[in-house]
Design a protein around this motif. Structure first.
Motif, mmCIF file in Angstrom:
data_model
loop_
_atom_site.group_PDB
_atom_site.id
_atom_site.type_symbol
_atom_site.label_atom_id
_atom_site.label_comp_id
_atom_site.label_asym_id
_atom_site.label_seq_id
_atom_site.Cartn_x
_atom_site.Cartn_y
_atom_site.Cartn_z
ATOM 1 N N VAL A 70 0.830 -1.074 0.095
ATOM 2 C CA VAL A 70 -0.242 -0.005 -0.093
ATOM 3 C C VAL A 70 0.794 1.299 -0.317
ATOM 4 C CG1 VAL A 70 -0.118 0.268 2.361
ATOM 5 C CG2 VAL A 70 -2.032 0.924 0.870
ATOM 6 N N TRP A 71 2.203 1.045 0.390
ATOM 7 C CA TRP A 71 3.236 2.097 0.624
ATOM 8 C C TRP A 71 3.967 2.119 -0.741
ATOM 9 C CZ3 TRP A 71 1.695 5.655 3.911
ATOM 10 C CH2 TRP A 71 1.332 5.318 5.022
ATOM 11 N N ASP A 72 3.635 1.585 -1.785
ATOM 12 C CA ASP A 72 4.420 1.505 -2.927
ATOM 13 C C ASP A 72 4.880 2.984 -3.516
ATOM 14 O OD1 ASP A 72 4.920 -1.154 -2.831
ATOM 15 O OD2 ASP A 72 3.756 -1.669 -4.768
ATOM 16 N N GLU A 73 3.957 3.850 -3.604
ATOM 17 C CA GLU A 73 4.143 5.207 -4.158
ATOM 18 C C GLU A 73 4.786 6.048 -3.255
ATOM 19 O OE1 GLU A 73 1.060 3.494 -6.444
ATOM 20 O OE2 GLU A 73 1.445 3.745 -4.270
ATOM 21 N N THR A 74 4.868 5.763 -1.931
ATOM 22 C CA THR A 74 5.280 6.670 -0.668
ATOM 23 C C THR A 74 6.938 6.062 -0.666
ATOM 24 O OG1 THR A 74 3.408 6.569 0.548
ATOM 25 C CG2 THR A 74 5.487 7.188 1.514
ATOM 26 N N VAL A 75 7.144 4.647 -0.904
ATOM 27 C CA VAL A 75 8.521 4.416 -1.015
ATOM 28 C C VAL A 75 9.361 5.008 -2.282
ATOM 29 C CG1 VAL A 75 10.026 2.316 -1.065
ATOM 30 C CG2 VAL A 75 8.130 2.143 0.361
ATOM 31 N N ALA A 76 8.736 4.897 -3.327
ATOM 32 C CA ALA A 76 9.175 5.635 -4.625
ATOM 33 C C ALA A 76 9.830 7.015 -4.227
ATOM 34 C CB ALA A 76 8.304 5.319 -5.736
ATOM 35 N N HIS A 77 8.696 7.700 -3.535
ATOM 36 C CA HIS A 77 9.123 9.174 -3.266
ATOM 37 C C HIS A 77 10.233 9.400 -2.224
ATOM 38 C CE1 HIS A 77 7.766 13.432 -2.961
ATOM 39 N NE2 HIS A 77 8.005 13.299 -1.582
ATOM 40 N N TYR A 78 10.165 8.562 -1.252
ATOM 41 C CA TYR A 78 11.295 8.457 -0.360
ATOM 42 C C TYR A 78 12.646 7.695 -0.435
ATOM 43 C CZ TYR A 78 8.184 11.789 2.205
ATOM 44 O OH TYR A 78 7.239 12.834 2.430
ATOM 45 N N GLN A 79 12.623 6.994 -1.308
ATOM 46 C CA GLN A 79 13.747 5.719 -1.383
ATOM 47 C C GLN A 79 15.231 6.575 -1.212
ATOM 48 O OE1 GLN A 79 13.133 2.675 -4.094
ATOM 49 N NE2 GLN A 79 12.850 4.089 -5.606
ATOM 50 N N LYS A 80 15.203 7.567 -2.116
ATOM 51 C CA LYS A 80 16.488 8.360 -2.340
ATOM 52 C C LYS A 80 17.074 9.027 -1.269
ATOM 53 C CE LYS A 80 15.897 8.578 -7.405
ATOM 54 N NZ LYS A 80 15.926 9.474 -8.465
ATOM 55 N N GLN A 81 16.092 9.188 -0.145
ATOM 56 C CA GLN A 81 16.431 10.041 0.967
ATOM 57 C C GLN A 81 16.446 9.108 2.288
ATOM 58 O OE1 GLN A 81 12.945 12.780 -0.194
ATOM 59 N NE2 GLN A 81 14.136 14.001 1.114
ATOM 60 N N TYR A 82 15.555 8.062 1.963
ATOM 61 C CA TYR A 82 15.433 7.340 3.690
ATOM 62 C C TYR A 82 15.590 5.795 3.076
ATOM 63 C CZ TYR A 82 13.204 11.385 5.647
ATOM 64 O OH TYR A 82 13.002 12.623 6.153
ATOM 65 N N GLN A 83 15.926 5.085 4.140
ATOM 66 C CA GLN A 83 15.828 3.688 4.062
ATOM 67 C C GLN A 83 14.468 3.204 4.665
ATOM 68 O OE1 GLN A 83 18.004 1.210 7.077
ATOM 69 N NE2 GLN A 83 19.290 0.487 5.443
ATOM 70 N N CYS A 84 13.849 2.765 3.653
ATOM 71 C CA CYS A 84 12.310 2.350 3.943
ATOM 72 C C CYS A 84 12.494 1.109 4.488
ATOM 73 C CB CYS A 84 11.325 2.705 2.776
ATOM 74 S SG CYS A 84 11.617 4.459 2.170
ATOM 75 N N HIS A 85 11.771 0.854 5.586
ATOM 76 C CA HIS A 85 11.482 -0.376 6.472
ATOM 77 C C HIS A 85 10.031 -0.629 6.074
ATOM 78 C CE1 HIS A 85 15.550 -1.048 7.947
ATOM 79 N NE2 HIS A 85 15.503 0.045 7.930
ATOM 80 N N ILE A 86 9.618 -1.487 5.059
ATOM 81 C CA ILE A 86 8.146 -1.708 4.954
ATOM 82 C C ILE A 86 7.555 -3.009 5.423
ATOM 83 C CG2 ILE A 86 6.444 -1.470 3.009
ATOM 84 C CD1 ILE A 86 9.173 -0.965 1.223
ATOM 85 N N ILE A 87 6.715 -2.588 6.352
ATOM 86 C CA ILE A 87 6.090 -3.518 7.119
ATOM 87 C C ILE A 87 4.715 -4.318 6.587
ATOM 88 C CG2 ILE A 87 4.978 -4.177 9.532
ATOM 89 C CD1 ILE A 87 7.984 -3.263 9.579
ATOM 90 N N SER A 88 4.470 -5.427 6.570
ATOM 91 C CA SER A 88 3.456 -6.177 6.408
ATOM 92 C C SER A 88 3.124 -7.163 7.439
ATOM 93 C CB SER A 88 3.774 -7.122 5.039
ATOM 94 O OG SER A 88 3.765 -6.143 3.966
ATOM 95 N N LEU A 89 1.802 -6.811 7.944
ATOM 96 C CA LEU A 89 1.540 -7.518 9.030
ATOM 97 C C LEU A 89 1.029 -9.143 8.723
ATOM 98 C CD1 LEU A 89 -0.573 -4.692 11.035
ATOM 99 C CD2 LEU A 89 2.014 -5.569 11.222
ATOM 100 N N ALA A 90 1.250 -10.045 9.346
ATOM 101 C CA ALA A 90 0.962 -11.487 9.316
ATOM 102 C C ALA A 90 -0.591 -11.309 9.136
ATOM 103 C CB ALA A 90 1.347 -12.607 10.355
ATOM 104 N N GLY A 91 -1.153 -12.144 8.183
ATOM 105 C CA GLY A 91 -2.462 -12.202 8.084
ATOM 106 C C GLY A 91 -3.347 -11.417 7.192
ATOM 107 N N PHE A 92 -2.467 -10.129 6.750
ATOM 108 C CA PHE A 92 -3.073 -9.184 6.037
ATOM 109 C C PHE A 92 -2.650 -9.342 4.349
ATOM 110 C CE2 PHE A 92 -3.643 -5.840 9.613
ATOM 111 C CZ PHE A 92 -4.509 -6.580 10.318
#
Length: 314
Positions: A70-92
């Motif tokens: 759900v954060w794909d566009e947000t990651v694309a926006h910030y990945q050059k400035q931030y190390q993005c740790h993208i969480i996926s909760l179990a069962g979702f």
């Protein structure tokens, strides 16, 4: 005002009922995230992590039924400035269900804090949507020194008290239990799931994606997550949060029920009254998924906030 009508746009909980479809095996499972090489998934069985980008650490926590995608566009926006740790909760969203749902959200909170510590993340910026925003508030109020600036996307410290500010967590339990049982009844249809999705976003493709994630989610997990969310009151706890917080709110989805931007913001202001450093900003037109529905506004608000509140490097 109808309670369901109020709660539905504020949190994607009612989308979760779509997990109770008669034909769950036909659901399209989401692609599972790949843990980073340095990570140890066994230490956090209630979520997986995908790491993208370089720079200051940023945790991105999705809402109910949504995987980290759900954060794909947000990651694309910030990945050059931030190390993005993208969480996926179990069962979702098609990810494997956790072995146990006992104290589900508390366990997720504790495992997220452990992940921050073991990965040596220095005051990571945390962006959380809906349930993810609630978890960001909870982990930050539990260990204020662990987190950096917070961006809370259309979430509240105590969802059950939207209509009645005097409601307590204990008093909310019968209502929450009834909804938990309803979500386990298997009466929801794909059409109803899509209808619920349509109340929380406007783009047709997004509605279809959210519906697929919902029907691919594990019913027991999402029902318990919803129960935990409805019976945990963080309004007094947020007073312990030391870092600045940006709260992005939505109101347009429930305009038809008589709400206004001002009346909705008043609910946010009341719930966040004890949070020391915060600002509440309301989207003019976006629905619950603000990072999808009002993307440029979401980025402009978040960019400005993060620029004003940098995390000092050691």
């Amino acid at each position: 005002m109808n309670l369901t009508a109020i709660l539905r746009p504020v949190c994607s909980a009612f989308l979760l009922a779509a997990t109770l479809l008669a034909a769950p095996h036909a659901a399209q499972a989401a692609t599972l995230p790949t843990p980073s090489a340095a990570d140890n998934p066994a230490s956090h069985p209630n979520f997986t992590v995908r790491v993208v980008g370089k720079g200051q650490p940023m945790l991105l926590i999705p809402g109910l039924t949504c995987p980290g995608a759900v954060w794909d566009e947000t990651v694309a926006h910030y990945q050059k400035q931030y190390q993005c740790h993208i969480i996926s909760l179990a069962g979702f969203g098609g990810t494997p269900a956790p072995a146990s749902t006992n104290q589900l959200l508390r366990n997720v909170r504790d495992q997220l804090l452990a992940y921050i510590k073991t990965q040596k993340l220095q005051k990571p910026t945390i962006i959380g949507h809906s349930l993810g925003g609630f978890l960001a508030l909870w982990l930050s109020s539990t260990q204020p020194e662990a987190a950096g600036p917070l961006v809370i996307v259309d979430s509240l410290p105590f969802l059950a008290a939207v209509q009645n500010p005097t409601l307590t967590a204990e008093a909310a339990k019968p209502m929450a239990e009834g909804i938990r049982q309803q979500m386990s009844s298997g009466k929801m249809t794909v059409a109803a799931a899509r209808q619920m999705s349509a109340t929380m976003m406007t783009d047709t493709a997004r509605i279809s994606q959210a519906t697929r994630w919902s029907v691919a989610s594990d019913p027991a997990t999402v029902a318990q997550a919803y129960y935990d969310l409805m019976t945990t009151d963080l309004r007094p706890e947020v007073a312990r949060i030391q870092q600045p917080v940006l709260v992005l709110g939505a109101w347009a989805a429930y305009k038809q029920y008589g709400s206004t931007k001002e009346s909705t913001k008043a609910i946010f202001d009341q719930q966040y009254a004890k949070l020391p450093q915060h600002q509440v900003v309301m989207s003019e037109a976006g629905r619950h998924f603000l990072m999808w529905d009002d993307t440029q506004w979401f980025f402009s608000q978040t960019d400005a906030f993060l620029k004003q509140n940098p995390v000092a490097r050691k």
